[in-house]
Enzyme design. Structure first.
Site, PDB file in Angstrom:
ATOM      1  N   LYS A   7       0.823  -1.208   0.000  1.00 29.30           N
ATOM      2  CA  LYS A   7       0.000   0.000   0.000  1.00 29.30           C
ATOM      3  C   LYS A   7       0.862   1.264   0.000  1.00 29.30           C
ATOM      4  O   LYS A   7       0.495   2.280  -0.522  1.00 29.30           O
ATOM      5  CB  LYS A   7      -0.908   0.003   1.233  1.00 29.30           C
ATOM      6  CG  LYS A   7      -1.981  -1.085   1.192  1.00 29.30           C
ATOM      7  CD  LYS A   7      -3.354  -0.488   0.992  1.00 29.30           C
ATOM      8  CE  LYS A   7      -4.409  -1.534   0.670  1.00 29.30           C
ATOM      9  NZ  LYS A   7      -4.689  -2.455   1.758  1.00 29.30           N
TER      10      LYS A   7
HETATM   11  N1  GLU Z   1      -8.521  -7.745   3.146  1.00 28.85           N
HETATM   12  C1  GLU Z   1      -7.400  -8.508   2.686  1.00 28.85           C
HETATM   13  C2  GLU Z   1      -6.349  -7.588   2.111  1.00 28.85           C
HETATM   14  O1  GLU Z   1      -6.662  -6.479   1.703  1.00 28.85           O
HETATM   15  C3  GLU Z   1      -7.800  -9.508   1.619  1.00 28.85           C
HETATM   16  C4  GLU Z   1      -8.173 -10.782   2.222  1.00 28.85           C
HETATM   17  C5  GLU Z   1      -8.725 -11.859   1.312  1.00 28.85           C
HETATM   18  O2  GLU Z   1      -8.929 -11.612   0.115  1.00 28.85           O
HETATM   19  O3  GLU Z   1      -8.996 -12.937   1.840  1.00 28.85           O
HETATM   20  O4  GLU Z   1      -5.208  -7.980   2.069  1.00 28.85           O
END
Ligand code: GLU
Length: 291
Positions: free
Chosen positions: A265
């Site tokens: 990010k």
């Molecule tokens: N919320 C997780 C992330 O942004 C993704 C999790 C998933 O796809 O199981 O890394």
């Protein structure tokens, strides 16, 4: 594209589940477009879920920017979008179910306690998932939920879980490991161990929330990065314990920068917003990620 029967046809439901902790970059675009394309190819449904359990790191302005980027890419999804910050009751009910099976225990160890207990270097390998942490040495295992102090974490007793449960196999459709995968109980104990199901600060964890919500949303094919492949074995244990169906999984390759590092990010240089500002089209983004 080959889809297992569970994921094929109009019943196919995929999802993109970002955490609003920063801007979407090319890696997220690839993940979202892959989930979208696979649902479209099957005549199914693409869903969006906001994984905002970590309130200290998630921001409403990132969530707004994510929705804007995804719409710009041409994606659409059913409303309302499920937001994990509003799902505390569902996670609490799942924990109660696991407690009734005797599969969880309270843990009062700090990170420092865990580091100190892990003197043997081979025990320090990180467990799977975005919450990557060393395999827990088991200090609090065996404590009863009745002794749980306020704000203690809750862990899964993995050895007991794999002994008691019939672990389902899962179908993987991602390019690197396509096929049927049968969980290995011994590896679950040694490589994942007693993962946290409820963090002391947020009352749930990535592993618990993702399993509860993929089932609640009727996801038939979980599309996500291959960095989460190992976490899937933890997820099938939880599905077995909670009596939830096991979907198919599609772990896609990660988009890497020129030095071969996976994008994070913080790599604002690869943020979609920046390419948009420079005049890129959604088609350009597709080409850049190889779609
Ligand atoms: N919320 C997780 C992330 O942004 C993704 C999790 C998933 O796809 O199981 O890394």
């Amino acid at each position: 594209m080959t889809l297992p029967s569970a994921a094929r046809g109009a019943g196919c439901v995929t999802r993109f589940a970002p955490s609003p902790t920063g801007p979407l970059h090319l890696g997220h675009a690839f993940s979202a477009l892959t989930a979208w394309d696979r649902a479209q190819a099957a005549g199914g449904t693409f869903r969006l879920r906001i994984e905002d359990i970590d309130r200290a790191r998630c921001r409403p302005e990132w969530e707004a920017a994510i929705l804007d980027d995804l719409r710009w890419l041409g994606l659409a999804w059913p409303e309302p979008v499920l937001r994990q910050s509003g799902r505390g009751a569902a996670y609490g009910a799942a924990l109660a179910q696991l407690e009734a099976l005797g599969l969880v225990y309270p843990c009062r160890c700090t990170r420092g306690d865990i580091r100190a207990a892990l003197s043997a270097p081979q025990e320090g390998a990180p467990a799977a998932g975005p919450d990557a942490a060393p395999v827990y040495p088991g200090t609090c295992r065996g404590r009863s939920m009745a002794e749980a102090g306020p704000g203690e974490a809750i862990r899964l007793d993995m050895a007991r879980a794999v002994r008691l449960l019939d672990l389902p196999a899962f179908d993987e459709t991602g390019p690197a490991r396509a096929g049927r995968h049968v969980p290995d109980p011994a590896r679950l104990v040694s490589e994942a161990g007693d993962v946290v199901l409820a963090r002391r600060d947020i009352g749930t964890s990535y592993h618990l929330a993702v399993v509860v919500d993929d089932a609640a949303e009727g996801i038939t094919e979980v599309v996500r990065g291959e960095d989460l492949f190992a976490a899937t074995f933890i997820h099938v244990v939880l599905q077995a314990a909670l009596g939830l169906p096991t979907p198919a999984y599609h772990h896609h390759p990660l988009i890497r920068d020129d030095a071969g590092r996976r994008l994070a990010k913080r790599d604002d240089a690869r943020a979609l917003a920046r390419y948009r500002a420079e005049g890129a089209t959604p088609g350009d983004i597709r080409r850049m990620v190889g779609l």
